[in-house]
Design a protein around this motif. Structure first.
Motif, short mmCIF file in Angstrom:
data_model
loop_
_atom_site.label_atom_id
_atom_site.label_comp_id
_atom_site.label_asym_id
_atom_site.label_seq_id
_atom_site.Cartn_x
_atom_site.Cartn_y
_atom_site.Cartn_z
N GLN A 166 -11.02 18.20 4.74
CA GLN A 166 -11.15 17.76 3.34
C GLN A 166 -9.94 16.93 2.91
N SER A 167 -9.67 15.90 3.73
CA SER A 167 -8.52 15.05 3.45
C SER A 167 -8.62 13.73 4.21
N VAL A 168 -7.73 12.83 3.86
CA VAL A 168 -7.55 11.56 4.58
C VAL A 168 -6.16 11.62 5.19
N PRO A 169 -6.00 11.23 6.47
CA PRO A 169 -4.67 11.27 7.09
C PRO A 169 -3.70 10.34 6.35
N SER A 170 -2.47 10.75 6.25
CA SER A 170 -1.49 9.99 5.45
C SER A 170 -1.14 8.63 6.04
N HIS A 171 -1.37 8.42 7.34
CA HIS A 171 -1.04 7.11 7.89
C HIS A 171 -1.94 6.00 7.33
N VAL A 172 -3.03 6.35 6.68
CA VAL A 172 -3.90 5.37 6.03
C VAL A 172 -3.18 4.73 4.84
N ALA A 173 -2.09 5.32 4.40
CA ALA A 173 -1.30 4.77 3.28
C ALA A 173 -0.88 3.33 3.54
N ILE A 174 -0.66 2.97 4.80
CA ILE A 174 -0.24 1.60 5.11
C ILE A 174 -1.33 0.61 4.68
N GLU A 175 -2.59 0.99 4.82
CA GLU A 175 -3.69 0.11 4.39
C GLU A 175 -3.83 0.14 2.87
N TYR A 176 -3.56 1.27 2.23
CA TYR A 176 -3.55 1.29 0.76
C TYR A 176 -2.51 0.30 0.24
N MET A 177 -1.35 0.27 0.89
CA MET A 177 -0.29 -0.66 0.50
C MET A 177 -0.73 -2.10 0.74
N ALA A 178 -1.29 -2.38 1.90
CA ALA A 178 -1.71 -3.74 2.24
C ALA A 178 -2.79 -4.24 1.26
N GLN A 179 -3.73 -3.39 0.92
CA GLN A 179 -4.77 -3.81 -0.02
C GLN A 179 -4.22 -3.99 -1.42
N SER A 180 -3.21 -3.22 -1.78
CA SER A 180 -2.56 -3.41 -3.08
C SER A 180 -1.82 -4.73 -3.13
N ILE A 181 -1.22 -5.13 -2.01
CA ILE A 181 -0.56 -6.44 -1.93
C ILE A 181 -1.62 -7.54 -2.09
#
Length: 152
Positions: free
Chosen positions: A50-65
């Motif tokens: 019931q979670s998303v692995p934290s390494h996906v944060a790099i893509e959250y950052m890239a999409q925010s850019i």
């Protein structure tokens, strides 16, 4: 910073389900703030954990850019274009996963932009006002992405 009026689909050059952030909240010429909530429909969601692995944060950052760059471009009457994540430095995650219903705030700040299209951003992901991931990300956004890709 100005409040955003663009739907996320208009400023992130992906199609669902590859758009991972929910909304561009605000932006200006130097920074942007986006948000997302982890749900069972989130990409990379692990039902058993019931979670998303934290390494996906790099893509959250890239999409925010991407949202930052394209919202600013649209404000000038320009077109949405793609950029390429060239590298990341100092990528740190302080949690192993983002749990179901976690509300994440992604902040990106442009450190520099060169005439060549290379830029660098200081990025962070916060949950409950605590930094849970951070990185410096280098992006390359060519003037003509289609021509650049054709040459590769």
């Amino acid at each position: 910073m100005k409040q955003n009026t663009y739907p996320i689909e208009q400023v992130v050059p992906h199609d669902h389900p590859m758009i991972l952030i929910d909304e561009l909240l605000s932006y200006d010429d130097e920074k942007a703030v986006c948000q997302l909530t982890i749900t069972p429909k989130s990409n990379f969601y692990n039902q058993a954990k019931q979670s998303v692995p934290s390494h996906v944060a790099i893509e959250y950052m890239a999409q925010s850019i991407a949202a930052f760059a394209n919202a600013n471009e649209k404000d000038k009457g320009g077109e949405v274009s793609i950029g390429f994540l060239v590298s990341s430095r100092k990528f740190k995650v302080h949690v192993s996963e983002f749990k179901l219903d976690a509300k994440l705030i992604v902040s990106v700040e442009q450190l520099y932009l060169e005439d060549s299209g290379l830029s660098a951003f200081d990025c962070k992901v916060e949950q409950d006002n605590e930094v849970v991931a951070q990185a410096k990300i280098n992006i390359f956004q060519p003037n003509d992405a289609e021509a650049f890709l054709a040459q590769q």
